[in-house]
Each structure stands twice: as structure tokens, then as C-alpha cells.
Design an enzyme around this catalytic site. Sequence first.
Site, PDB file in Angstrom:
ATOM      1  N   ASN A  10      -0.017  -6.088  -4.364  1.00 12.68           N
ATOM      2  CA  ASN A  10      -1.755  -5.419  -5.384  1.00 12.68           C
ATOM      3  C   ASN A  10      -1.436  -4.494  -5.424  1.00 12.68           C
ATOM      4  OD1 ASN A  10      -1.863  -4.256  -2.971  1.00 12.68           O
ATOM      5  ND2 ASN A  10      -3.456  -5.152  -1.520  1.00 12.68           N
ATOM      6  N   ASP A  53       3.130   6.452   6.518  1.00 10.85           N
ATOM      7  CA  ASP A  53       1.797   5.530   7.016  1.00 10.85           C
ATOM      8  C   ASP A  53       2.698   4.682   8.277  1.00 10.85           C
ATOM      9  OD1 ASP A  53       3.490   3.399   5.346  1.00 10.85           O
ATOM     10  OD2 ASP A  53       1.841   2.657   4.473  1.00 10.85           O
ATOM     11  N   GLU A  62      -4.789   0.825  -0.533  1.00  8.87           N
ATOM     12  CA  GLU A  62      -4.855  -0.343  -0.990  1.00  8.87           C
ATOM     13  C   GLU A  62      -6.145  -0.409  -2.370  1.00  8.87           C
ATOM     14  OE1 GLU A  62      -3.828  -2.598   0.413  1.00  8.87           O
ATOM     15  OE2 GLU A  62      -3.206  -3.565   2.263  1.00  8.87           O
ATOM     16  N   HIS A  95      -0.507  -1.509  -4.303  1.00  9.07           N
ATOM     17  CA  HIS A  95      -0.780  -0.239  -2.800  1.00  9.07           C
ATOM     18  C   HIS A  95       0.593   0.492  -2.834  1.00  9.07           C
ATOM     19  CE1 HIS A  95       0.908  -2.995   0.608  1.00  9.07           C
ATOM     20  NE2 HIS A  95       1.110  -2.833   0.159  1.00  9.07           N
TER      21      HIS A  95
HETATM   22  C1  F6R Z   1       5.253   0.664   3.635  1.00  5.63           C
HETATM   23  C2  F6R Z   1       4.377   0.828   2.206  1.00  5.63           C
HETATM   24  C3  F6R Z   1       4.543   0.018   1.029  1.00  5.63           C
HETATM   25  C4  F6R Z   1       5.710  -0.879   0.742  1.00  5.63           C
HETATM   26  C5  F6R Z   1       4.919  -2.001   0.120  1.00  5.63           C
HETATM   27  C6  F6R Z   1       6.045  -3.074  -0.438  1.00  5.63           C
HETATM   28  O1  F6R Z   1       5.747   2.132   3.978  1.00  5.63           O
HETATM   29  O2  F6R Z   1       4.125   2.143   2.224  1.00  5.63           O
HETATM   30  O3  F6R Z   1       3.552   0.389   0.330  1.00  5.63           O
HETATM   31  O4  F6R Z   1       5.923  -0.078   0.118  1.00  5.63           O
HETATM   32  O5  F6R Z   1       4.292  -3.136   0.997  1.00  5.63           O
HETATM   33  O6  F6R Z   1       7.132  -3.407   0.652  1.00  5.63           O
HETATM   34  P1  F6R Z   1       8.160  -4.458   0.072  1.00  5.63           P
HETATM   35  O7  F6R Z   1       9.489  -2.992  -0.028  1.00  5.63           O
HETATM   36  O8  F6R Z   1       8.921  -4.934   1.960  1.00  5.63           O
HETATM   37  O9  F6R Z   1       7.417  -4.992  -0.913  1.00  5.63           O
END
Ligand code: F6R
Length: 252
Positions: free
Chosen positions: A136, A67, A143, A138
Site C-alpha cells: 500500500n 519501527d 500507513e 507504506h
Molecule cells: C519494516 C518496514 C516495512 C517494510 C515493508 C515491506 O521495518 O518498515 O515498511 O519495509 O512492509 O516489507 P517486505 O520487505 O517484507 O515486503
Amino acid sequence: MKIIYTENYEVMSAVTAQLIAAQIYRKPDCVLGLATGSTPLGTYAELIRMHRSQNLNFSKVRTVNLDEYKGLSPDSDQSYAYFMRENFFRHINIRPENTHVPNGLNPDEDAACSCYERLIDDLGGIDLQLLGIGHNGHIGFNEPDDTFIMDTHAESLTEKTVRMNARFFERIEDVPTRAYTMGIGQIMAAKTVILIANGADKAETMARFAERTIDPHFQGSILHAHRNAYVIADKAALSILIKQAPQLISNR
Ligand code: F6R
């Protein structure tokens, strides 16, 4: 889906890096799907160490990131393109032209997304996709929703995600509210998926896997249906799940 217990963040990162290294040995020109965020930093550090001390060779590896924030240039230090360069790519022998992140600067959402889909198809699909997970549930920026969206698409970030990601920005108002993300279809089409999670703050999130239902309000639950998905998590992140559904954890 296999859930693998590890003692702490260091072990989680080392095990994950070893599985990625094995993929590279098996297929030197493999396509790795990569994630940003705090969770994979230790994995990237370990892969860099393996590159330096064991000649782990990235010269033919291709990468596609999950992303990118819409509106950020790859040179912005908050962009995911910048994150990947600083934390991983510039420390290994990967060719910059073999690394790909959605184009956050393309204001035409349909064009930006279809172009990224084509690129992944042209690369022959993803061999191994690395994922983190949001509080959450995702994965990528998919989301919680009433459905799973299969294709690469533009997504409005939930308030919770914007709040969580504000830690990387000076002010919460600077966090972009839209992002381009690979869809669930592309993630599920990867031959292998590895989702990593660490820390007590992810314990409630990980406990949702106990439900064993596939629910778009917890997007990570789709991995129950992937025949080659591994969830590698540390003791703290598994602290609730291990009590509720110890049978789901393969090495306990
Ligand atoms: C990042 C992504 C997100 C993260 C998620 C967890 O490229 O796609 O889905 O993997 O928000 O983030 P952290 O690792 O910072 O807890």
C-alpha cells in the site's frame, strides 16, 4: 529521486550492500537507518559476506531501526529487535549497544516515541536510511493517510498490513495491531535514502511512482522530494513502471 533497474533480487541486494559499504568506508561511525521485512534479507546477507571476506568493519557503526511492534519484547521471536539480531547484528562486529530499535515494551506511546526521537537527534541524525515498501506504499509503518506524519509516532496497522505480516506469526490474531514508527520527517532528514523492492507482487506498487505526485495515500511518494534518494528495484518489481514511464528509470 533516482530509480535504478537491476536484473534480479541478488543484483538488487548486492548493489544496495555496496552502497551501504561505501557509506561505512566514507564514515566509519555513520548512523544507518535499517528496515526489517523480507526485502532487505539479501542485502544483510551480502553485508555479512563482505564483513567476513573483505573485513567490512562495523565496530563504530550505529544503527536505528525504523519501527517495532508495540507490546513485543526484544526477546520475542516476532519482534523486529529479534529479527535484526538474528538476521544481521549477531553475524557482524557491531556493538550491541550501538544498535537501536523503538522500545515496543513501553506502553506509554508519547514517551516511547519522544525517547526514540531524542535518541536519533543525539546520534546526530541518520546518514543512510534503508527502506522497503509495503504493497500500500507504506514506508516504515507510515500507513496511507490524509497527511504525512513527521515525528516518531504510534500507528494502527491497516488490515492489509496485518494480513501481509501474518506470514511471520503462527496465527493472524497474534499480529500486533499497533506499532511505533519513525515519522516521514526523520526518514526525509536522512542524508541518503535507499528504497529497495523486488518481485512481481510489488509491480503495481512501484507503478505508482509514475504519477510523480506527492500523495500521503502513497507514503513512499514523498521520496520524489528527497534530493538523495535511490529506489533500487528488480526487473519484476519494475515490470509495469518500465512500460508506463521508462524515462524515470535512470539506467535504461
Ligand atoms: C519494516 C518496514 C516495512 C517494510 C515493508 C515491506 O521495518 O518498515 O515498511 O519495509 O512492509 O516489507 P517486505 O520487505 O517484507 O515486503
